[in-house]
Design an enzyme around this catalytic site. Structure first.
Site, mmCIF file in Angstrom:
data_model
loop_
_atom_site.group_PDB
_atom_site.id
_atom_site.type_symbol
_atom_site.label_atom_id
_atom_site.label_comp_id
_atom_site.label_asym_id
_atom_site.label_seq_id
_atom_site.Cartn_x
_atom_site.Cartn_y
_atom_site.Cartn_z
ATOM 1 N N ALA A 23 -5.688 -91.168 4.844
ATOM 2 C CA ALA A 23 -6.518 -90.865 6.071
ATOM 3 C C ALA A 23 -6.774 -89.321 6.036
ATOM 4 O O ALA A 23 -7.745 -89.258 6.957
ATOM 5 C CB ALA A 23 -6.180 -91.418 7.237
ATOM 6 N N TYR A 172 -6.579 -97.878 -14.218
ATOM 7 C CA TYR A 172 -7.238 -98.037 -13.008
ATOM 8 C C TYR A 172 -7.854 -99.382 -12.783
ATOM 9 O O TYR A 172 -7.769 -100.051 -11.584
ATOM 10 C CB TYR A 172 -8.317 -96.881 -13.122
ATOM 11 C CG TYR A 172 -9.120 -96.647 -11.642
ATOM 12 C CD1 TYR A 172 -8.557 -96.366 -10.328
ATOM 13 C CD2 TYR A 172 -10.269 -97.337 -11.415
ATOM 14 C CE1 TYR A 172 -8.923 -96.449 -9.055
ATOM 15 C CE2 TYR A 172 -10.782 -97.106 -10.042
ATOM 16 C CZ TYR A 172 -10.488 -96.833 -8.751
ATOM 17 O OH TYR A 172 -11.078 -96.769 -7.824
#
Length: 299
Positions: A23, A172
């Site tokens: 965050a 990924y």
């Protein structure tokens, strides 16, 4: 269900506890900021605590910082213990943090970095915190995936850690596909309890630090075309926020931008690849994830 959903549609979040991984920058920061602005008590779970504190200082509201390195099971267990002790109830767990297109590296526990961080780290964290969400009506686990779950994406059960050969893009894709398969499998386990739901989101083409590991030529192209192709991080965070807060959302749903090719635009309900809905593969991935992390779920 409206498709003109914006930040102004986020319901009041006073009295709710939200944990957001990764965050301190980009999408995670914007997610934390908007939740705090609406009144949530937000925990920024980040690898670099000092950077987390600097980011928290830029947000008006009830914001705290928790050390969490998703590339270390020891760190995940320590963070989960701290969070569980500090928060008897958790309303939102937003599995946002991630790495993308890195050279082949391994986590502290020997897992391929993208799979280990993006999937196994969040799998373990969710399992360790779920007992704090289950008693809370309306609680949610939101896991951030990517349109990359469609690109060269498969769960390579015969070589999950990419030890025989390595593809940045393929690794990924595997990790982001795993995020969705985890969400759908978790929702099936949560459904009988009737309190907590699992949802997923993707940001489309949003400006973030995830492009830093792209090959140089591609990274330069992205930098040149960025203003045309990419939307700002606050817009990229809206699908996650809708998946986390919109009262109309149901468990197992997936949200992303509604514009061209899912790259830009306001968040709406979207579909994921057929591979992501393979329940036999989901169950196999779940079993392997439990074995690798040593974490089992109370559902």
């Amino acid at each position: 269900m409206s498709d003109d959903w914006t930040e102004q549609h986020i319901p009041d979040q006073h009295g709710r506890v939200a944990i957001v991984t990764g965050a301190n920058t980009g999408l995670g920061f914007e997610t934390a900021r908007m939740l705090a602005t609406r009144g949530a008590s937000v925990v920024m779970a980040v690898r670099d605590v000092e950077k987390g504190k600097q980011a928290a200082a830029r947000i008006a509201g009830d914001v705290t910082v928790q050390a969490l390195d998703l590339a270390s099971l020891d760190s995940i267990r320590s963070a989960a213990a701290d969070l569980g002790a500090a928060h008897p109830r958790i309303d939102l767990l937003i599995n946002n943090a991630g790495v993308a297109h890195t050279p082949r590296r391994t986590t502290a526990d020997g897992f391929e970095l993208q799979f280990g961080t993006n999937h196994l780290g969040h799998f373990a964290l969710t399992g360790l915190l779920l007992d704090r969400l289950l008693p809370v009506p309306g609680s949610r686990v939101v896991t951030v995936s990517s349109t990359g779950h469609r690109i060269r994406a498969a769960i390579h059960f015969d070589d999950l850690q990419w030890e025989r050969s390595y593809s940045r893009v393929g690794a990924y894709g595997q990790a982001k596909l795993a995020n969705l398969m985890f969400t759908y499998a978790l929702q099936r386990r949560l459904a009988p309890h009737g309190t907590t739901v699992a949802t997923a989101a993707h940001p489309g083409a949003a400006r973030s630090e995830l492009t830093r590991n792209l090959p140089t030529a591609l990274r330069m192209t992205v930098a040149r075309l960025g203003p045309l192709l990419f939307q700002a991080a606050d817009k990229g965070a809206l699908p996650t926020l809708r998946a986390a807060t919109d009262p109309a959302v149901r468990g197992g749903q997936y949200y992303g931008p509604g514009g061209l090719a899912g790259a830009r635009g306001l968040p709406k309900l979207v579909t994921s690849s057929p591979a992501s809905h393979d329940q036999a593969a989901q169950q196999r991935l779940w079993t392997v994830s439990e074995e690798l992390t040593g974490v089992t779920f109370p559902v």
